[in-house]
Design an enzyme around this catalytic site. Sequence first.
Site, PDB file in Angstrom:
ATOM      1  N   CYS A  91      -6.277  -2.091  -1.261  1.00  0.00           N
ATOM      2  CA  CYS A  91      -5.769  -0.561  -1.021  1.00  0.00           C
ATOM      3  C   CYS A  91      -4.613  -0.307  -1.315  1.00  0.00           C
ATOM      4  O   CYS A  91      -4.249   0.747  -2.121  1.00  0.00           O
ATOM      5  CB  CYS A  91      -6.163  -0.349   0.538  1.00  0.00           C
ATOM      6  SG  CYS A  91      -5.325  -1.555   1.815  1.00  0.00           S
ATOM      7  N   HIS A 111      -1.786   4.380   4.155  1.00  0.00           N
ATOM      8  CA  HIS A 111      -0.686   3.592   3.870  1.00  0.00           C
ATOM      9  C   HIS A 111       0.558   4.385   3.031  1.00  0.00           C
ATOM     10  O   HIS A 111       0.079   5.254   2.039  1.00  0.00           O
ATOM     11  CB  HIS A 111      -1.172   2.422   2.696  1.00  0.00           C
ATOM     12  CG  HIS A 111      -2.047   1.419   3.469  1.00  0.00           C
ATOM     13  ND1 HIS A 111      -2.232   1.490   4.889  1.00  0.00           N
ATOM     14  CD2 HIS A 111      -2.793   0.489   2.961  1.00  0.00           C
ATOM     15  CE1 HIS A 111      -2.937   0.459   5.322  1.00  0.00           C
ATOM     16  NE2 HIS A 111      -3.247  -0.104   4.218  1.00  0.00           N
TER      17      HIS A 111
END
Length: 329
Positions: A126, A234
């Site tokens: 990711c 994130h």
Amino acid sequence: MKIAIVGATGMVGTVLLKVLEERNFPISQLLPVASEKSVGKELTYKGKKHKIVSMLDAIAAKPAIAIFSAGGGTSLEWAPKFAEVGTTVVDNSSAWRMDATKKLVVPEINASTLTKEDKIIANPNCSTIQMVMALAPLHDKYKMKRVVVSTYQSVSGTGVKAVKQMENEQNGIKGDMAYPYPIHQNAIPHCDVFEENGYTKEEMKLAREPQKILDDRSFSISATAVRIPTSGGHSESVNVEFIEDFDLAEIRQILHNTQGITLQDNTDTNTYPMPIYANGKDDVFVGRLRRDETQQNTLNMWIVSDNLRKGAATNAVQIAEYLVEKELV
């Protein structure tokens, strides 16, 4: 178009189903696969109930595509068995990413390398996906030499247990710990397990995967990955040294024109990427663009993305969409 979702009841699996529905992916038969204890239970997709099936039943159905999000061990054991019956597997785990015989794909960057022979396709980490989305168009223009990245990663990247730990701690409840320390009001510089070189697996993924995606080992990446108490999204502080000099206005224009990137870069209005903006969205958000005044040809940037969507589910679905569009399945 039979589609299997392996790990359908997990955090990423749930988002996968949501993204498939939102994008109206052409499915004639959905085969949700989960652990043995879940077989026979039902989940809802597009307003209809679908029974969860076993791995063997899903393989017997010979789906065109199987999207895996059930951990590396499961992928190593079962992805080849799907491939043997002609199914194309898109795998979200780390199992196949650095396998020299498997493609590591971010569709906007390197989907064109895929062929009918690619029966197991790896979805990158990711944190890698959002970083490489922003770096790839700049690398094309200015050629990267060295990247230093520090990540600020959501607990959702660890999984349900970590989200529950944070919620318990916020509410003063004692419960199971996903981390060796409290995460509420804390920052833990420890994502995944430590390797012999002192870096974590997550940090080494960030170092190695972009080179494979861009098919270029002329640049190097050094990473520090930190877990922070956010529930989704994130963030990354990225310092990138280029071989060629750049113009900031041109950098902004390149990023603005890049599919899948949203530029949020106006300090006059306090406009910059944050996880609350990225939540539930598929784009990668980029801002805080500025020259590094201590080093030539070097740029600082801030990159944020929803790690469960573009960082996992959406990227996998985009790969599946490309396979269908180009008639590779």
